[in-house]
Each structure stands twice: as C-alpha cells, then as structure tokens.
Motif scaffolding. Structure first.
Motif, PDB file in Angstrom:
ATOM      1  N   UNK A 181       0.824  -1.216   0.000  1.00 54.70           N
ATOM      2  CA  UNK A 181       0.000   0.000   0.000  1.00 54.70           C
ATOM      3  C   UNK A 181       0.855   1.262   0.000  1.00 54.70           C
ATOM      4  N   UNK A 182       2.002   1.183   0.670  1.00 52.66           N
ATOM      5  CA  UNK A 182       2.922   2.330   0.668  1.00 52.66           C
ATOM      6  C   UNK A 182       3.480   2.567  -0.733  1.00 52.66           C
ATOM      7  N   UNK A 183       3.669   1.477  -1.473  1.00 52.80           N
ATOM      8  CA  UNK A 183       4.211   1.584  -2.827  1.00 52.80           C
ATOM      9  C   UNK A 183       3.133   1.974  -3.825  1.00 52.80           C
ATOM     10  N   UNK A 184       1.912   1.433  -3.633  1.00 52.08           N
ATOM     11  CA  UNK A 184       0.793   1.703  -4.536  1.00 52.08           C
ATOM     12  C   UNK A 184      -0.416   2.199  -3.741  1.00 52.08           C
ATOM     13  N   UNK A 185      -0.469   3.479  -3.414  1.00 46.64           N
ATOM     14  CA  UNK A 185      -1.570   4.035  -2.600  1.00 46.64           C
ATOM     15  C   UNK A 185      -2.955   3.816  -3.213  1.00 46.64           C
TER      16      UNK A 185
END
Length: 254
Positions: A181-185
């Motif tokens: 999720x941090x990489x792909x919000x």
C-alpha cells in the motif's frame, strides 16, 4: 480408520487453502487500517488485533451452532463491512477534492481505536470464514465420542486448526500488504471495494438464511454465485493494482 484420517487430512488442507484465500482480503483491510500509524505501532496494532481475533474465533467455535442460527449476526457483520467500505471510499474521494495547501489534514484514529477497528473488521470477516469452515467440517464422518458447541470433537479440531493457520497467514500477509500500500496508494480504494464486496456476500448469506429465505437458501453455495464472487473480487484487485502502477509511472514521468 486410515481412510477417515486421510479424509480429515484432505479437508484440513482444503480448509487451510480456503482460510488463506479468505485471510487475504481481511489482511488487505487490516493493512489499510493500520497504514497511518508509525511503523513500530503498525506491528503492535496488527498483533493486538489478531490476538483479539483469535480469542473471538476460539470462543465463537464453541458457540457456532448458536451463532449460525441467528441471522441478525450475519446482518450486522454485513452492515459493518458495507459501512466501513462506503465511509472510507467517500472520505478518500472527499480528501482528494479538498487537496490544496490550506486544507487541514484528516484526523486519523489513535492506536487503540485502530486496534478496535481491526478487531471489529475481523469479527465481521470471521462470520464468513467460520460458516465456510462449518460447511466443510460437517461433511466429515464423526471422530470421537465428545462434542464441542454441538459439533463433533474431530470436526471441531479440524475447524480450530484451520482457523489458527488462517490467522497466522493473515498476520504475515497483512504486513506485506502494508508495504504494498505504501508503494501503490491507489490499492487502498480497491481494498475497501473488496470489503464492500465481502459485505455483499454476507448480505446474500443473510437473505438466504433458513429463518428468512428471501432468496433460495442454496444460492450462496451455488457454483454460479461462488464463481461470480471470486471473479469480481479478483477483478477489483487486478484493476486496483493496474491503476496503482499507472499512477506511479505518471509520478515518475512527471
């Protein structure tokens, strides 16, 4: 006896795979809920949330025959999942509309409130997985002379082992989803769409409950509905991932 034990082993493997699949969408939700916390607190929130989930599931297994007969419990689980899905997607959209330098940041939940939300979400998801576990376990021949919560002891043991392994899978999956999720919000919206879709699944189970029978009780277990459910869920996940990749490329090119 060997044939019975082999049958038990096979159902346990199937149940572990099923719990793993069901744990995946739960893990996504947990990851989204703890994402705003500092990294050290994220691990603690996941631990406390899963500990509470284990206590609930263990207690619920003893009362499963009682819980299955109360359609209102399924209805409450469905309502909660739909609520958090709609609320978080709405808040996310509203946050984007208000995204300007003078906008005040949205107030996030504190540590213990986050833990509570994680546990409530897991309780709602647990209703789904426990009903599936019961449906599988009761197909087994009875093993042993004792019963737990109205279920044969051997069948109960298979359900318990499957549930514990499912929670372990969820613990590690949730941490990986936080990183994702941090990489792909953009996956956050997809995650809450999945929550809502699981909520719809509980709505279908509620409407088909023997006490209501608003729709055919056999429909939630039909190949048509199961296939539709998993295709839609996979479609939401894949689309969320592709949108996330596209947005990351735009940022890099911009």
């Amino acid at each position: 006896m060997e044939a019975i034990l082999l049958e038990y082993a096979w159902v346990l493997v199937v149940l572990i795979v099923l719990e793993g699949l069901l744990a995946a969408d739960n893990a996504v939700v947990m990851a989204v809920m703890v994402k705003h916390l500092p990294k050290a607190q994220q691990k603690k929130a996941l631990f406390y949330g899963l500990f509470g989930a284990f206590v609930f599931r263990f207690a619920a297994l003893f009362m499963i025959t009682f819980l299955v007969n109360i359609w209102q419990i399924q209805a409450l689980g469905a309502a909660y999942l739909l609520f958090i899905s709609i609320k978080n997607i709405y808040d996310s959209r509203k946050g984007k509309e208000d995204d300007h330098p003078d906008a005040k940041p949205r107030k996030q939940s504190g540590f213990w409130m986050t833990v509570l939300k994680v546990e409530l979400a897991d309780i709602a998801f647990a209703l789904d997985s426990m009903l599936a576990a019961v449906a599988l376990a009761v197909t087994l021949p009875e093993l042993g002379d004792f019963h737990v919560g109205g279920i044969n002891g051997g069948q109960f043991t298979v359900m318990l082992l499957g549930g514990i392994i499912g929670l372990i899978i969820m613990r590690f999956a949730a941490r990986q989803f936080v990183v994702l999720l941090e990489k792909y919000p953009a996956l956050e919206t997809a995650a809450f769409l999945i929550v809502g879709w699981v909520g719809i699944k509980l709505v279908v189970l509620t409407l088909a409950h023997p006490a209501l029978q608003i729709i055919d009780p056999a429909f939630p277990h039909s190949t048509l509905w199961k296939t539709t459910f998993w295709i839609v869920l996979a479609g939401i996940a894949v689309n969320g991932y592709l949108v996330g990749v596209r947005q990351n490329r735009k940022k890099l090119n911009g």
